[in-house]
Design an enzyme around this catalytic site. Structure first.
Site, PDB file in Angstrom:
ATOM      1  N   HIS A 381       0.795  -1.227   0.000  1.00  0.00           N
ATOM      2  CA  HIS A 381       0.000   0.000   0.000  1.00  0.00           C
ATOM      3  C   HIS A 381       0.828   1.277   0.000  1.00  0.00           C
ATOM      4  O   HIS A 381       0.255   2.358   0.061  1.00  0.00           O
ATOM      5  CB  HIS A 381      -0.923   0.037   1.220  1.00  0.00           C
ATOM      6  CG  HIS A 381      -2.177  -0.778   1.060  1.00  0.00           C
ATOM      7  ND1 HIS A 381      -3.282  -0.318   0.382  1.00  0.00           N
ATOM      8  CD2 HIS A 381      -2.486  -2.013   1.490  1.00  0.00           C
ATOM      9  CE1 HIS A 381      -4.222  -1.255   0.414  1.00  0.00           C
ATOM     10  NE2 HIS A 381      -3.766  -2.286   1.077  1.00  0.00           N
ATOM     11  N   LYS A 572      -8.585  14.055   3.801  1.00  0.00           N
ATOM     12  CA  LYS A 572      -7.738  12.873   3.881  1.00  0.00           C
ATOM     13  C   LYS A 572      -6.811  13.050   5.077  1.00  0.00           C
ATOM     14  O   LYS A 572      -6.802  14.114   5.702  1.00  0.00           O
ATOM     15  CB  LYS A 572      -6.930  12.679   2.598  1.00  0.00           C
ATOM     16  CG  LYS A 572      -6.175  13.934   2.152  1.00  0.00           C
ATOM     17  CD  LYS A 572      -5.488  13.741   0.805  1.00  0.00           C
ATOM     18  CE  LYS A 572      -6.463  13.835  -0.348  1.00  0.00           C
ATOM     19  NZ  LYS A 572      -6.616  12.585  -1.083  1.00  0.00           N
ATOM     20  N   ARG A 573      -6.035  12.020   5.421  1.00  0.00           N
ATOM     21  CA  ARG A 573      -5.076  12.184   6.510  1.00  0.00           C
ATOM     22  C   ARG A 573      -4.138  13.348   6.203  1.00  0.00           C
ATOM     23  O   ARG A 573      -3.786  13.593   5.040  1.00  0.00           O
ATOM     24  CB  ARG A 573      -4.252  10.908   6.704  1.00  0.00           C
ATOM     25  CG  ARG A 573      -4.955   9.818   7.499  1.00  0.00           C
ATOM     26  CD  ARG A 573      -5.377  10.245   8.894  1.00  0.00           C
ATOM     27  NE  ARG A 573      -4.261  10.324   9.818  1.00  0.00           N
ATOM     28  CZ  ARG A 573      -3.941   9.393  10.688  1.00  0.00           C
ATOM     29  NH1 ARG A 573      -4.633   8.278  10.770  1.00  0.00           N
ATOM     30  NH2 ARG A 573      -2.934   9.568  11.517  1.00  0.00           N
ATOM     31  N   LYS A 578       0.730  14.453   0.941  1.00  0.00           N
ATOM     32  CA  LYS A 578      -0.590  14.751   0.391  1.00  0.00           C
ATOM     33  C   LYS A 578      -0.749  16.238   0.072  1.00  0.00           C
ATOM     34  O   LYS A 578      -1.711  16.647  -0.557  1.00  0.00           O
ATOM     35  CB  LYS A 578      -1.679  14.275   1.352  1.00  0.00           C
ATOM     36  CG  LYS A 578      -1.683  12.752   1.542  1.00  0.00           C
ATOM     37  CD  LYS A 578      -2.735  12.305   2.538  1.00  0.00           C
ATOM     38  CE  LYS A 578      -2.673  10.817   2.832  1.00  0.00           C
ATOM     39  NZ  LYS A 578      -3.151   9.978   1.723  1.00  0.00           N
ATOM     40  N   THR A 680      -8.591   6.424  -2.631  1.00  0.00           N
ATOM     41  CA  THR A 680      -9.964   6.004  -2.928  1.00  0.00           C
ATOM     42  C   THR A 680     -10.925   7.174  -2.763  1.00  0.00           C
ATOM     43  O   THR A 680     -12.016   7.161  -3.332  1.00  0.00           O
ATOM     44  CB  THR A 680     -10.402   4.840  -2.016  1.00  0.00           C
ATOM     45  OG1 THR A 680     -10.150   5.195  -0.648  1.00  0.00           O
ATOM     46  CG2 THR A 680      -9.670   3.561  -2.354  1.00  0.00           C
ATOM     47  N   LYS A 684     -14.461   8.337  -4.857  1.00  0.00           N
ATOM     48  CA  LYS A 684     -15.742   8.698  -4.236  1.00  0.00           C
ATOM     49  C   LYS A 684     -16.230  10.047  -4.742  1.00  0.00           C
ATOM     50  O   LYS A 684     -17.414  10.224  -5.039  1.00  0.00           O
ATOM     51  CB  LYS A 684     -15.591   8.722  -2.709  1.00  0.00           C
ATOM     52  CG  LYS A 684     -15.288   7.358  -2.105  1.00  0.00           C
ATOM     53  CD  LYS A 684     -14.760   7.460  -0.673  1.00  0.00           C
ATOM     54  CE  LYS A 684     -14.214   6.119  -0.208  1.00  0.00           C
ATOM     55  NZ  LYS A 684     -13.454   6.203   1.041  1.00  0.00           N
TER      56      LYS A 684
END
Length: 848
Positions: A381, A572-573, A578, A680, A684
């Site tokens: 992952h 998101k985290r 990110k 993911t 969505k």
């Protein structure tokens, strides 16, 4: 009856709710029609549970009592199907799939169960007739936050798809007493609070003390003529709790089994007998702490005890459940099992399965190794080096001495093979060893997973390429046939039908309901991309969702936002890769432009950023503080008004995602190319009608292929550009960008000078220092392209018809990103089973 607000026989119902009286909106087929018999049965069962299960009547019942009564009512519809499913598996004896994950981020269960059983309209009508509101009861349920983010939520989607596809599958994990922490924002800082999600009980689980198993720690290993024995161990009991996982309208109900640590009755009995009762009891608590709390770091080494506990029980019930016969049947029965390792967290299942086969079942070592490799498969992952787990050998020597022996033996076999194929290549042997030498000898858990599995997969095509060509390059050269790609997906039941029923209805009116279990049917919507009625209906649903979420924000956050503004969302985290910082720099740039020319027309924008930072991750916490500080300045500047708002969404979780994602106009997926394995959340947003601004990273690449790159807002460096910057002689120099881009320099100077933190001017010195001198993720290198791309977003948003046409194209092209497709590929290409299209016959329910 006491005159309580939740007991009114006919409360006022919001106009967005389904019609019961004829003057309210008629529901179409995706939610089904509530039959009078079904409604009467639900109402009767609800009252029964309120009376007999909760021992309450309407005079004293609280809203939480009503939620539990409804949950038990819905659960009744699960139980017969659950038992019948297990009977069906026993009769047919299909290959069992065990999905091993230390995280299952399930969220709420009530509404999802009603959707999958086709009960939602019947329950809605029955609850309305009882004078209650279904949405209010749904909001009472605690999120089951047994995961940190994407990995745990993916596992939850996979369970839904495995049940919907009729696979004999089981999710195995840990029943954390406290899930991912609740996040509070106090003076702009993240503060963690315990998530006591079991405080009021969990109506969905069933304790199974009869299946309790021993898990061994410590002790020593004896090599005897009768075989190897692990003796003088400390035992902790693993207590299973089973939760039903229903498929979509196919009568299949699979099982998620979560294990809880319990101290045995004789734990530290010696101290008890010596009169030290308190010490004995406290030591019991230490044993049970193993499953007490989810370790809240998604990208660092997790609690070792937790992982060894989590791995240990997994193969035992698989083996016990299928080995009813003699020892000679062991290999046959275990090969009726597939074990999928969700990242390296359950890696100890490999040596544990070897231990059971060799030490307990007396299977020959080579045969046991063959069985283990054929049984296990590994999903990677992450490509970040710090996230690839390495455990100290010194810890293993004490905690799991027999497993360490097995790992050493497996590593020697592996290295002997490598040496035979690449004689004299000492560097290759060092790179490929499971045991990393050095000052602190460590076990590389990813290498253990690779050598102990018959299949290794990444979770998006670009990620799988990086896995082959970089992360596990040597292993790929050794066994190329072992490596695969399985692009992630999401379940359309929760992430469209449940969270966005308005859009699901509009889609079903055009193409029918088949998309719910075959998301590729959304391609049919391309026929309606120029249909003015359909364009208007899709835009109307989006605006309704935005109005609803704006009302939620005003109620929960006391923030009033412009519901006609662009809802620009990044949830998101919180992590440097990110790049929430890039988003924040854009917000500052927009703010400076508005301040420079307040009379100019700007596209109104509400920037929403949400996510949790690992408690020990200093920079992530500083990023949250910066976002909230920037928002405080912008939101209170009268020159800005409704043109720009910056909102930090506190305590982002599954139930909040179900509200914000359907309301989003713009989805931010802006990680540095080559760092996000898949994502993911991007899927969505896509299926719910948000357009994506993003880099060519993770699944964004395949989303752009499916919808056409011109229908997303793609910007910035590609993987090869990032690699070029990392090469010797082409070192990323943040100062060059800072000095050449005036708007960037202004934003950084404002952060550095304390413009956004006047009470503490040096507050963000660490953030600025990182961006200027230690930024591994190259925020400044993509700044100019990102700002330019955001200008294209503004331009398109001013043309609502063309914006909505691109939204429809994105929805129509999102069919690939169903977890049903992902699980079908796992089943056929890794597990060696075929999904069943046949529904299990309905159960014969016992009569009252």
């Amino acid at each position: 009856m006491r005159n309580l607000p939740w007991c009114h026989p006919r409360p006022l119902v919001p106009s967005s709710k389904p019609s019961h009286d004829g003057d309210r909106r008629k529901q179409i087929s995706v939610r089904g029609i509530a039959g009078l018999g079904d409604v009467a049965e639900v109402r009767k069962s609800f009252n029964r549970h309120l009376h007999f299960t909760l021992v309450k009547d309407r005079n004293v019942a609280t809203p939480r009592d009503y939620y539990f009564a409804l949950a038990h009512t819905v659960r009744d519809h699960l139980v017969g199907r659950w038992i019948r499913t297990q009977q069906h598996y026993y009769e047919r004896d299909p290959k069992r799939i065990y999905y091993l994950s230390l995280e299952f981020y399930m969220g709420r269960t009530l509404q999802n169960t009603m959707v999958n059983l086709g009960l939602q309209n019947a329950c809605d009508e029955a609850i309305y007739q009882l004078g209650l509101d279904l949405e209010e009861l749904e909001e009472i349920e605690e999120d089951a936050g047994l995961g940190n983010g994407g990995l745990g939520r993916l596992a939850a989607c996979f369970l839904d798809s495995m049940a919907t596809l009729g696979l004999a599958a089981y999710g195995y994990g840990i029943r954390y007493e406290f899930g991912i922490f609740n996040q509070k924002i106090v003076d702009g800082w993240q503060v963690e609070e315990a998530d006591d999600w079991l405080r009021y009980g969990n109506p969905w689980e069933k304790a199974r003390p009869e299946y309790m198993l021993p898990v061994h720690f410590y002790g020593r290993v004896e090599h005897t003529p009768d075989g190897v024995k692990w003796v003088d161990t400390q035992v902790v009991l693993a207590m299973p709790y089973d939760t039903p996982v229903p498929g979509y309208k196919n009568n299949t109900v699979n099982t998620m089994r979560l294990w809880s640590a319990k101290a045995p009755n004789d734990f530290n009995l010696q101290e008890f007998n010596m009169g030290d009762y308190i010490e004995a009891v406290l030591d019991r608590n230490l044993a049970e702490n193993i499953s007490r709390v989810l370790y809240p770091n998604d990208n660092v080494r997790k609690n070792c005890y937790e992982k060894s506990f989590g791995a240990d029980p997994y193969p035992i019930p698989m083996h016990a459940g299928h080995c009813q016969s003699a020892r000679t049947e062991t290999s046959k029965s275990v090969l009726q099992v597939a074990i999928q390792l969700n990242d390296t967290h359950p890696a100890l299942s490999i040596p544990e399965l070897m231990r059971i086969l060799v030490d307990v079942e007396k299977v020959d070592w080579d045969k046991a190794w063959e069985i283990t490799k054929k049984t296990c498969a590994y999903t990677n992952h992450t490509v970040l080096p710090e996230a690839l787990e390495r455990w100290p050998v010194s810890m293993f020597e004490k905690l799991l001495p027999r497993h360490l022996e097995i790992i050493y033996a497996l590593n020697q076999m592996h290295l002997d093979r490598v040496a035979a194929l690449y004689p004299g290549d000492i560097d290759r042997l060092r790179r490929m060893s499971v045991i990393e030498e050095g000052d602190c000898k460590r076990i590389n858990m990813a290498h253990l997973c690779v050598i102990g599995s018959h299949a290794v997969n990444g979770v998006a095509r670009i990620h799988s390429d990086i896995v082959r060509n970089s992360v596990f390059k040597d292993f790929y050269e050794l066994e190329p046939e072992k490596f695969q790609n399985k692009t992630n997906g999401i379940t359309p039941r929760r992430w469209l039908l449940l969270c966005n029923p308005g859009l699901a209805d509009v889609i079903a009116e055009k193409i029918g309901e088949g998309f719910i279990t075959d998301l590729s049917q959304l391609k049919k919507l391309l026929e309606f991309i120029d249909n003015e009625t359909f364009i208007r209906d899709v835009a109307k649903v989006k605006q309704e969702n935005k109005l609803k979420f704006a009302a939620y924000l005003e109620e929960q956050y006391k923030v009033k936002i412009n519901p006609t503004s662009m809802f620009d969302v990044q949830v998101k985290r919180i992590h440097e890769y990110k790049r929430q910082l890039l988003n924040c720099l854009h917000a500052i740039t927009l703010y400076n432009r508005i301040r420079c020319n307040p009379s100019k027309s700007f596209v109104p924008r509400t920037i929403m950023i949400g996510g949790k930072a690992a408690p020990g991750y200093h920079m992530a916490k500083m990023i949250i503080k910066l976002i909230t500080s920037v928002g405080e300045v912008i939101n209170n500047d009268p020159y800005v008004g409704d043109k720009l708002k910056v909102i930090f969404l506190e305590n982002y979780r599954v139930s909040l995602a179900e509200k914000v994602i359907p309301a989003a106009d713009l989805s931010q997926q802006i990680s540095t190319a080559g760092t996000e394995a898949s994502g993911t959340g991007n899927m969505k947003f896509m299926v719910n009608g948000a357009l994506t601004i993003g880099t060519m990273d993770g699944a964004n690449v395949e989303m752009a292929e499916e919808a056409g790159e011109e229908n997303l807002f793609i910007f910035g460096m590609r993987v090869e550009d990032v690699e070029a910057l990392d090469r010797k002689g082409l070192v990323y120099n943040a100062r060059e960008y800072y000095e050449s881009l005036p708007e960037l320099r202004q934003a950084i100077d404002q952060i550095s000078s304390g413009f956004f933190s006047p009470r503490d001017p040096g507050c963000f010195k660490d953030v600025v220092n990182m961006l200027m001198y230690h930024d591994r993720f190259k925020v400044f290198a993509d700044y100019e392209a990102y700002i330019k791309c955001q200008g294209q977003v503004d331009q398109l948003f001013m043309d609502p018809r063309e914006w909505t046409r691109k939204v429809i194209r994105n929805i129509a092209c999102s069919g690939k990103f169903s977890s049903d497709r992902t699980i079908t590929e796992y089943a056929r290409e890794i597990w060696g089973v075929e999904p069943s299209a046949t529904a299990i016959p309905p159960p014969n329910l016992p009569r009252n």
